[in-house]
Design an enzyme around this catalytic site. Structure first.
Site, PDB file in Angstrom:
ATOM      1  N   ASP A  67     108.184  44.706  43.098  1.00 22.75           N
ATOM      2  CA  ASP A  67     107.549  43.445  42.697  1.00 22.75           C
ATOM      3  C   ASP A  67     108.535  42.628  41.870  1.00 22.75           C
ATOM      4  O   ASP A  67     108.240  41.500  41.489  1.00 22.75           O
ATOM      5  CB  ASP A  67     106.300  43.760  41.866  1.00 22.75           C
ATOM      6  CG  ASP A  67     105.536  42.503  41.482  1.00 22.75           C
ATOM      7  OD1 ASP A  67     105.201  41.727  42.396  1.00 22.75           O
ATOM      8  OD2 ASP A  67     105.284  42.290  40.273  1.00 22.75           O
ATOM      9  N   ARG A  80     111.177  45.804  35.882  1.00 32.84           N
ATOM     10  CA  ARG A  80     112.094  44.670  35.940  1.00 32.84           C
ATOM     11  C   ARG A  80     113.160  44.988  36.985  1.00 32.84           C
ATOM     12  O   ARG A  80     113.572  46.149  37.149  1.00 32.84           O
ATOM     13  CB  ARG A  80     112.784  44.431  34.585  1.00 32.84           C
ATOM     14  CG  ARG A  80     111.920  43.747  33.543  1.00 32.84           C
ATOM     15  CD  ARG A  80     111.632  42.282  33.864  1.00 32.84           C
ATOM     16  NE  ARG A  80     110.814  41.624  32.840  1.00 32.84           N
ATOM     17  CZ  ARG A  80     109.491  41.528  32.872  1.00 32.84           C
ATOM     18  NH1 ARG A  80     108.802  42.049  33.883  1.00 32.84           N
ATOM     19  NH2 ARG A  80     108.832  40.893  31.917  1.00 32.84           N
ATOM     20  N   HIS A 134     106.903  39.172  42.024  1.00 33.31           N
ATOM     21  CA  HIS A 134     106.486  39.267  40.608  1.00 33.31           C
ATOM     22  C   HIS A 134     105.031  38.813  40.434  1.00 33.31           C
ATOM     23  O   HIS A 134     104.744  37.930  39.630  1.00 33.31           O
ATOM     24  CB  HIS A 134     107.430  38.449  39.712  1.00 33.31           C
ATOM     25  CG  HIS A 134     107.569  39.058  38.346  1.00 33.31           C
ATOM     26  ND1 HIS A 134     108.791  39.255  37.726  1.00 33.31           N
ATOM     27  CD2 HIS A 134     106.629  39.546  37.481  1.00 33.31           C
ATOM     28  CE1 HIS A 134     108.584  39.795  36.538  1.00 33.31           C
ATOM     29  NE2 HIS A 134     107.286  39.988  36.376  1.00 33.31           N
ATOM     30  N   GLU A 151     116.001  37.851  40.899  1.00 33.64           N
ATOM     31  CA  GLU A 151     114.775  37.112  41.223  1.00 33.64           C
ATOM     32  C   GLU A 151     114.713  35.713  40.628  1.00 33.64           C
ATOM     33  O   GLU A 151     114.015  34.842  41.138  1.00 33.64           O
ATOM     34  CB  GLU A 151     113.530  37.906  40.815  1.00 33.64           C
ATOM     35  CG  GLU A 151     113.316  38.021  39.316  1.00 33.64           C
ATOM     36  CD  GLU A 151     111.992  38.704  38.971  1.00 33.64           C
ATOM     37  OE1 GLU A 151     111.742  39.801  39.479  1.00 33.64           O
ATOM     38  OE2 GLU A 151     111.226  38.127  38.174  1.00 33.64           O
TER      39      GLU A 151
HETATM   40  P1  NAI Z   1     105.221  49.417  26.818  1.00 38.99           P
HETATM   41  O1  NAI Z   1     106.154  48.952  25.763  1.00 38.99           O
HETATM   42  O2  NAI Z   1     103.787  49.626  26.478  1.00 38.99           O
HETATM   43  O3  NAI Z   1     105.771  50.792  27.462  1.00 38.99           O
HETATM   44  C1  NAI Z   1     107.087  51.019  27.792  1.00 38.99           C
HETATM   45  C2  NAI Z   1     107.312  52.524  27.775  1.00 38.99           C
HETATM   46  O4  NAI Z   1     108.636  52.776  28.237  1.00 38.99           O
HETATM   47  C3  NAI Z   1     107.190  53.132  26.371  1.00 38.99           C
HETATM   48  O5  NAI Z   1     106.370  54.273  26.409  1.00 38.99           O
HETATM   49  C4  NAI Z   1     108.633  53.479  26.025  1.00 38.99           C
HETATM   50  O6  NAI Z   1     108.735  54.615  25.158  1.00 38.99           O
HETATM   51  C5  NAI Z   1     109.208  53.762  27.402  1.00 38.99           C
HETATM   52  N1  NAI Z   1     110.670  53.717  27.429  1.00 38.99           N
HETATM   53  C6  NAI Z   1     111.490  52.912  26.727  1.00 38.99           C
HETATM   54  N2  NAI Z   1     112.771  53.204  27.010  1.00 38.99           N
HETATM   55  C7  NAI Z   1     112.748  54.203  27.934  1.00 38.99           C
HETATM   56  C8  NAI Z   1     113.748  54.938  28.593  1.00 38.99           C
HETATM   57  N3  NAI Z   1     115.043  54.708  28.352  1.00 38.99           N
HETATM   58  N4  NAI Z   1     113.364  55.895  29.469  1.00 38.99           N
HETATM   59  C9  NAI Z   1     112.044  56.160  29.687  1.00 38.99           C
HETATM   60  N5  NAI Z   1     111.053  55.489  29.061  1.00 38.99           N
HETATM   61  C10 NAI Z   1     111.398  54.528  28.203  1.00 38.99           C
HETATM   62  O7  NAI Z   1     105.370  48.371  28.016  1.00 38.99           O
HETATM   63  P2  NAI Z   1     104.343  48.075  29.187  1.00 38.99           P
HETATM   64  O8  NAI Z   1     103.373  47.056  28.765  1.00 38.99           O
HETATM   65  O9  NAI Z   1     103.850  49.354  29.743  1.00 38.99           O
HETATM   66  O10 NAI Z   1     105.311  47.362  30.249  1.00 38.99           O
HETATM   67  C11 NAI Z   1     106.410  48.044  30.818  1.00 38.99           C
HETATM   68  C12 NAI Z   1     107.293  47.022  31.514  1.00 38.99           C
HETATM   69  O11 NAI Z   1     106.611  46.505  32.653  1.00 38.99           O
HETATM   70  C13 NAI Z   1     107.601  45.774  30.664  1.00 38.99           C
HETATM   71  O12 NAI Z   1     108.718  46.001  29.815  1.00 38.99           O
HETATM   72  C14 NAI Z   1     107.889  44.736  31.702  1.00 38.99           C
HETATM   73  O13 NAI Z   1     109.281  44.721  31.968  1.00 38.99           O
HETATM   74  C15 NAI Z   1     107.149  45.223  32.942  1.00 38.99           C
HETATM   75  N6  NAI Z   1     106.050  44.337  33.324  1.00 38.99           N
HETATM   76  C16 NAI Z   1     106.012  43.838  34.614  1.00 38.99           C
HETATM   77  C17 NAI Z   1     104.993  43.011  35.014  1.00 38.99           C
HETATM   78  C18 NAI Z   1     104.899  42.476  36.412  1.00 38.99           C
HETATM   79  O14 NAI Z   1     104.117  41.530  36.663  1.00 38.99           O
HETATM   80  N7  NAI Z   1     105.635  43.023  37.377  1.00 38.99           N
HETATM   81  C19 NAI Z   1     103.946  42.579  34.057  1.00 38.99           C
HETATM   82  C20 NAI Z   1     104.035  43.208  32.773  1.00 38.99           C
HETATM   83  C21 NAI Z   1     105.072  44.029  32.426  1.00 38.99           C
END
Ligand code: NAI
Length: 331
Positions: free
Chosen positions: A257, A233, A294, A262
């Site tokens: 991205d 994000r 994005h 944005e």
């Molecule tokens: P997820 O919930 O499976 O994984 C997030 C990971 O980040 C978890 O392992 C969590 O423990 C870790 N985390 C949380 N707080 C943290 C911190 N302070 N320091 C280090 N690690 C921390 O989420 P997923 O599916 O992997 O997605 C991650 C992010 O990617 C989403 O929250 C979303 O913002 C973004 N995203 C972007 C997309 C795009 O099109 N550019 C599409 C989908 C998601």
């Protein structure tokens, strides 16, 4: 049963209409972003379906309640744009699509890395103009480089697998170490060590702990000339600090991205407009910066998952008030 879509694009209509055959919901697609003013468009709908730049704050939640809306369905994984407490207080259930295609996003992160490194975007234009020189296109081998991954959830894990497959040394920072990742050679280290990688990729959610995770102080800890990739994000990076880091050469490459501001730019054709956001203009003026709008999630496979999971969640919530997929239910 009616669902009001906000920030709807033609591809949303295409995929949601296709998967709605088995549910028969009435689907109303609105191009407008959800905010306090546009919330009235949801009146009479049982659910609203929103995307990454729609606002679901306390005022919007109140308006949705007034319009008798019961469900806020995010057609994305991140939920930083929703005030979950306010949703709960207004009797709204909130669901998301927790893991529609982590590979889509991880592969886009790789695309950003490869493009920045081997400059294929520049080579494409150059060759089309019959300029076959290689000057200025020098890259580096990805094999053997250290890659720092911040956040090893669904997307981060997929990205770690790709990068270990390419022969990189992968280090990660997360609140919890993942055993499957350790088994493939990923080393969990403190943030300061992970920042000392050749390539750093952000895959954690945006929340109070992670906002401006990349700031003036952390940029000073980065290995000079490193590549920074953000498909998470926009708010994970302090834009002003990253511009200073690029100007000084501390950051050697930036691939994003997602962008802090944005919501005023992405998912629109502004090619005939004067863009008054000087920070994005400055970023785009660097030859070593690549911005995509994005699109990391945007594959056919991901869109199919998003549409089918979202409609199924709304169906289940309206029927029983609960979801089989616990990770999808936020409130
Ligand atoms: P997820 O919930 O499976 O994984 C997030 C990971 O980040 C978890 O392992 C969590 O423990 C870790 N985390 C949380 N707080 C943290 C911190 N302070 N320091 C280090 N690690 C921390 O989420 P997923 O599916 O992997 O997605 C991650 C992010 O990617 C989403 O929250 C979303 O913002 C973004 N995203 C972007 C997309 C795009 O099109 N550019 C599409 C989908 C998601």
């Amino acid at each position: 049963m009616k669902i009001a879509f906000f920030s709807a694009q033609p591809y949303d209509e295409q995929f949601f209409n296709r998967f709605n055959d088995s549910y028969g919901f009435e689907l109303a697609f609105h191009e407008e972003q959800l905010d306090e003013e546009n919330a009235a468009l949801a009146t009479g709908a049982d659910a609203v379906c929103v995307f990454v730049n729609d606002t679901v704050d306390a005022n919007v939640c109140k308006r949705l309640k007034t319009g008798n809306v019961k469900i806020v369905a995010l057609r994305c994984a991140g939920f930083n744009n929703v005030d979950l407490e306010a949703a709960k207080a207004n009797g709204l259930q909130v669901c998301r699509v927790p893991a529609y295609s982590p590979e889509a996003v991880a592969e886009h992160a790789l695309a950003l890395i490869m493009t920045l490194n081997r400059k294929t975007h520049k080579a494409y234009n150059r060759v089309r103009e019959q300029n076959f020189l290689l000057n200025g296109l020098l890259g580096f081998n990805i094999h053997g480089k250290t890659v720092g991954v911040i956040g090893t959830g669904n997307i981060g894990k997929s990205f770690c697998r790709i990068m270990t497959g390419l022969g990189c040394k992968v280090r990660a920072f997360d609140l919890i170490a993942n055993k499957d990742m350790e088994a493939i050679g990923v080393e969990y280290l403190p943030l300061v060590d992970v920042l000392q990688s050749d390539i750093i990729s952000l895959h954690c959610p945006l929340n109070e702990q992670t906002r401006h995770l990349i700031n003036e102080q952390t940029i000073a800890l980065v290995k000079k000339g490193a590549m920074l990739i953000n498909t998470g994000r926009g708010g994970l990076i302090d834009t002003k600090a990253v511009i200073a880091g690029l100007s000084s050469g501390q950051i050697g490459y930036l691939g994003i991205d997602v962008y802090e501001q944005e919501e005023h730019l992405f998912f629109r054709d502004l090619s005939s407009n004067i863009i008054r956001d000087d920070e994005i203009q400055r970023l785009m003026s660097f030859p070593n910066v690549l911005v995509t709008a994005h699109q990391a999630f945007f594959t056919g496979e991901a869109m199919e998952q998003i549409a089918s999971v979202t409609l199924n969640s709304i169906h289940q919530l309206l029927k029983s008030g609960n979801l089989n997929n616990r990770a999808a239910l936020l409130v």
